[in-house]
Design an enzyme around this catalytic site. Structure first.
Site, PDB file in Angstrom:
ATOM      1  N   ASN A  54      -9.345 -10.521  14.687  1.00 18.82           N
ATOM      2  CA  ASN A  54      -8.244 -11.487  14.609  1.00 18.82           C
ATOM      3  C   ASN A  54      -7.748 -11.666  13.179  1.00 18.82           C
ATOM      4  O   ASN A  54      -7.241 -12.720  12.813  1.00 18.82           O
ATOM      5  CB  ASN A  54      -8.703 -12.838  15.162  1.00 18.82           C
ATOM      6  CG  ASN A  54      -9.254 -12.708  16.567  1.00 18.82           C
ATOM      7  OD1 ASN A  54      -8.596 -12.152  17.444  1.00 18.82           O
ATOM      8  ND2 ASN A  54     -10.465 -13.197  16.787  1.00 18.82           N
ATOM      9  N   HIS A 140      -9.489 -22.127  26.119  1.00 19.09           N
ATOM     10  CA  HIS A 140     -10.701 -21.546  25.527  1.00 19.09           C
ATOM     11  C   HIS A 140     -11.962 -22.279  26.004  1.00 19.09           C
ATOM     12  O   HIS A 140     -11.949 -23.489  26.228  1.00 19.09           O
ATOM     13  CB  HIS A 140     -10.571 -21.685  23.999  1.00 19.09           C
ATOM     14  CG  HIS A 140     -11.560 -20.899  23.204  1.00 19.09           C
ATOM     15  ND1 HIS A 140     -12.738 -21.433  22.741  1.00 19.09           N
ATOM     16  CD2 HIS A 140     -11.538 -19.612  22.778  1.00 19.09           C
ATOM     17  CE1 HIS A 140     -13.389 -20.525  22.052  1.00 19.09           C
ATOM     18  NE2 HIS A 140     -12.686 -19.405  22.048  1.00 19.09           N
ATOM     19  N   GLU A 185      -3.406 -24.802  24.575  1.00 22.77           N
ATOM     20  CA  GLU A 185      -3.296 -23.996  23.363  1.00 22.77           C
ATOM     21  C   GLU A 185      -1.827 -23.706  23.100  1.00 22.77           C
ATOM     22  O   GLU A 185      -1.024 -23.733  24.029  1.00 22.77           O
ATOM     23  CB  GLU A 185      -4.067 -22.673  23.556  1.00 22.77           C
ATOM     24  CG  GLU A 185      -5.547 -22.933  23.768  1.00 22.77           C
ATOM     25  CD  GLU A 185      -6.360 -21.683  24.089  1.00 22.77           C
ATOM     26  OE1 GLU A 185      -5.904 -20.564  23.817  1.00 22.77           O
ATOM     27  OE2 GLU A 185      -7.466 -21.859  24.617  1.00 22.77           O
ATOM     28  N   SER A 189      -5.382 -17.107  23.793  1.00 25.92           N
ATOM     29  CA  SER A 189      -6.154 -16.101  23.071  1.00 25.92           C
ATOM     30  C   SER A 189      -6.301 -14.785  23.815  1.00 25.92           C
ATOM     31  O   SER A 189      -6.433 -13.737  23.191  1.00 25.92           O
ATOM     32  CB  SER A 189      -7.530 -16.650  22.713  1.00 25.92           C
ATOM     33  OG  SER A 189      -8.166 -17.189  23.836  1.00 25.92           O
ATOM     34  N   ASP A 214      -4.636 -26.672  20.644  1.00 30.16           N
ATOM     35  CA  ASP A 214      -5.412 -25.713  19.860  1.00 30.16           C
ATOM     36  C   ASP A 214      -4.444 -24.623  19.369  1.00 30.16           C
ATOM     37  O   ASP A 214      -3.894 -23.867  20.167  1.00 30.16           O
ATOM     38  CB  ASP A 214      -6.519 -25.129  20.745  1.00 30.16           C
ATOM     39  CG  ASP A 214      -7.472 -24.234  19.979  1.00 30.16           C
ATOM     40  OD1 ASP A 214      -7.053 -23.655  18.960  1.00 30.16           O
ATOM     41  OD2 ASP A 214      -8.633 -24.097  20.408  1.00 30.16           O
ATOM     42  N   HIS A 217      -4.520 -19.341  17.268  1.00 26.68           N
ATOM     43  CA  HIS A 217      -3.914 -18.014  17.103  1.00 26.68           C
ATOM     44  C   HIS A 217      -2.504 -18.055  16.519  1.00 26.68           C
ATOM     45  O   HIS A 217      -1.919 -17.012  16.236  1.00 26.68           O
ATOM     46  CB  HIS A 217      -3.927 -17.249  18.420  1.00 26.68           C
ATOM     47  CG  HIS A 217      -5.311 -16.951  18.869  1.00 26.68           C
ATOM     48  ND1 HIS A 217      -6.039 -15.890  18.379  1.00 26.68           N
ATOM     49  CD2 HIS A 217      -6.131 -17.606  19.717  1.00 26.68           C
ATOM     50  CE1 HIS A 217      -7.238 -15.896  18.919  1.00 26.68           C
ATOM     51  NE2 HIS A 217      -7.326 -16.924  19.739  1.00 26.68           N
ATOM     52  N   LYS A 245      -9.522 -16.690  11.816  1.00 24.41           N
ATOM     53  CA  LYS A 245      -8.580 -15.688  12.335  1.00 24.41           C
ATOM     54  C   LYS A 245      -7.606 -15.296  11.226  1.00 24.41           C
ATOM     55  O   LYS A 245      -8.027 -14.670  10.273  1.00 24.41           O
ATOM     56  CB  LYS A 245      -7.952 -16.235  13.606  1.00 24.41           C
ATOM     57  CG  LYS A 245      -9.019 -16.185  14.708  1.00 24.41           C
ATOM     58  CD  LYS A 245      -8.808 -17.050  15.885  1.00 24.41           C
ATOM     59  CE  LYS A 245     -10.003 -16.867  16.831  1.00 24.41           C
ATOM     60  NZ  LYS A 245     -10.228 -18.011  17.699  1.00 24.41           N
TER      61      LYS A 245
HETATM   62  C1  LIG Z   1     -11.406 -18.458  18.335  1.00 23.21           C
HETATM   63  C2  LIG Z   1     -11.008 -19.712  19.027  1.00 23.21           C
HETATM   64  C3  LIG Z   1     -11.752 -20.876  18.874  1.00 23.21           C
HETATM   65  C4  LIG Z   1     -13.058 -20.889  18.135  1.00 23.21           C
HETATM   66  O1  LIG Z   1     -12.869 -20.900  16.784  1.00 23.21           O
HETATM   67  P1  LIG Z   1     -14.092 -20.475  15.826  1.00 23.21           P
HETATM   68  O2  LIG Z   1     -13.704 -21.003  14.502  1.00 23.21           O
HETATM   69  O3  LIG Z   1     -14.160 -19.000  15.898  1.00 23.21           O
HETATM   70  O4  LIG Z   1     -15.311 -21.124  16.385  1.00 23.21           O
HETATM   71  C5  LIG Z   1     -11.274 -22.021  19.444  1.00 23.21           C
HETATM   72  N1  LIG Z   1     -10.136 -22.024  20.166  1.00 23.21           N
HETATM   73  C6  LIG Z   1      -9.426 -20.908  20.372  1.00 23.21           C
HETATM   74  C7  LIG Z   1      -8.179 -20.959  21.178  1.00 23.21           C
HETATM   75  C8  LIG Z   1      -9.845 -19.714  19.822  1.00 23.21           C
HETATM   76  O5  LIG Z   1      -9.190 -18.597  20.048  1.00 23.21           O
END
Ligand SMILES: *Cc1c(COP(=O)(O)O)cnc(C)c1O
Length: 393
Positions: A54, A140, A185, A189, A214, A217, A245
């Site tokens: 990512n 997620h 989100e 993801s 969230d 991405h 990411k």
């Molecule tokens: C990767 C991801 C997470 C987790 O984040 P980390 O910092 O890797 O623990 C949480 N939410 C989403 C949507 C993700 O893609």
């Protein structure tokens, strides 16, 4: 129900679980590799073009991040030595939070140790057993984790179906919940599609629901100055950004109101009872935050590459779902077929991991192609070529 047998091996459940996964060809294994640069890795001595990370802007290997991490570790030490509330808030933590809040156009920001941890712990802090959570079916795992741990009532709505969300909000007005929270989100993801932010904000406003987004991405890639799709949107009560990411580092943060920040500092166990992020990580995030707003042309190039790759995949009959971002699922459906293509790609020097149930819904196994601004056009051309050749056999 069988009674507890004292003589039975106390860890037999592990044998059962592992055997079951192995039987279904779903045994998860760790495959070590060594990074070469932002888009190439070495695995078992072989160089592979990496479509499974990512690192959307290639920042994990950027000299400015590495130098800042080194400077911070030399100046402040290897660890933060305590939780934020005890002796773990250094000036660098506070300064980074202020800078993040300003960059996101929000009153406040608060660091968390990872995105998983932020979702898992913040949701438990915002919800109680008398709350209702409505979340998108594709959120997620960490969001589900937080919701379940809170003990709140919860229902999922069909992916991105805001009509169904509204029906559920409507129904909820007839019950007496302590509060209602919508969790979703901005960019999904495993699908690379986006949610309708304006629609969500309107619904949250109309039904007085807490809006929890969230932005993992989108941060670094989309939105004003690349600061995510939810930046500068004060109507969003909680936005989660992650630094593992596009920011090329590690950790996460919440952008929110000052009041929400105060509440989390007082009530959120995943902030109160954990050691603060270490100085090297703060340095890397700080350097990334300086860079990200300047990378508009890298972002444009990344999204253009994604457009071209989608067009080319669709031209050879591939299903890329509703992707409109740097994440492009190549949806094959059957698990075996997905594994076969992943293996063929690896044999030809490309890393593109198969994503299968339960991470995605049954019958939607896929290769999740994640593009970086560092992928070259010949990398993409080569990828298409191999997929096309594989289709013919
Ligand atoms: C990767 C991801 C997470 C987790 O984040 P980390 O910092 O890797 O623990 C949480 N939410 C989403 C949507 C993700 O893609």
């Amino acid at each position: 129900m069988a009674s507890y047998v004292a003589s039975q091996d106390k860890l037999s459940f592990i044998d059962t679980a592992l055997a079951e996964r192995a039987q279904n060809q779903q045994l998860r294994l760790l495959h070590p590799l060594q990074p070469i640069d932002a888009v190439q890795v070495l695995r078992q001595g072989r160089r592979l073009i990496n479509f499974s990370s990512n690192d959307y802007l290639g920042l994990s290997k950027h000299p400015a991040l590495i130098a800042a991490a080194q400077q911070f570790v030399e100046k402040y030490g290897a660890g933060a030595t305590a939780s934020r509330l005890v002796a773990g808030t250094y000036e660098i933590h506070q300064a980074l939070e202020e800078k993040l809040a300003a960059a996101c156009g929000r009153e406040a920001a608060l660091l968390f140790n990872s995105g998983f941890q932020a979702n898992a712990t913040i949701l438990t802090t915002l919800l109680d057993r008398r709350s209702l959570v409505l979340c998108d079916r594709l959120v997620h795992n960490s969001i589900i984790h937080g919701i379940l741990a809170s003990g709140a009532r919860f229902a999922r709505y069909a992916h991105n179906d805001l009509n169904q969300l509204e029906d559920k909000l409507q129904q909820a007005t007839q019950k007496s919940y302590s509060r209602i929270l919508i969790a979703t989100e901005t960019v999904f993801s495993m699908d690379g599609d986006r949610s309708d932010l304006d629609g969500l904000i309107q619904l949250a406003d109309r039904y007085r629901a807490i809006l929890y987004l969230d932005d993992a991405h989108a941060l670094g890639v989309l939105g004003r100055n690349g600061m995510g799709l939810a930046c500068h949107r004060a109507e969003v009560d909680v936005t989660i950004g992650t630094f593992g990411k596009a920011f090329g580092a590690f950790g996460a943060f919440v952008s929110c109101s000052q009041k929400m920040r105060d509440y989390l500092i007082n009530c959120c166990p995943g902030l109160i009872y954990t050691t603060a992020l270490p100085p090297a990580v703060i340095g890397a995030i700080d350097a990334a935050l300086n860079l990200v707003p300047t990378l508009a042309s890298d972002r444009a190039a990344l999204l253009q590459k994604a457009d071209d790759l989608r067009t080319n995949l669709e031209a050879i009959g591939c299903d890329t779902g509703a992707s409109s971002t740097q994440i492009i699922p190549l949806i094959l459906g059957a698990e075996q077929k997905t594994l076969a293509l992943s293996q063929t790609l690896e044999d030809r020097g490309i890393l593109a991991m198969a994503i299968r149930p339960p991470t995605v819904a049954p019958g939607t196994s896929r290769l999740r192609l994640a593009l970086s601004s560092c992928h070259r056009l010949d990398h993409l051309k080569y990828l298409i070529q191999i997929i096309q050749a594989w289709q013919k056999v």
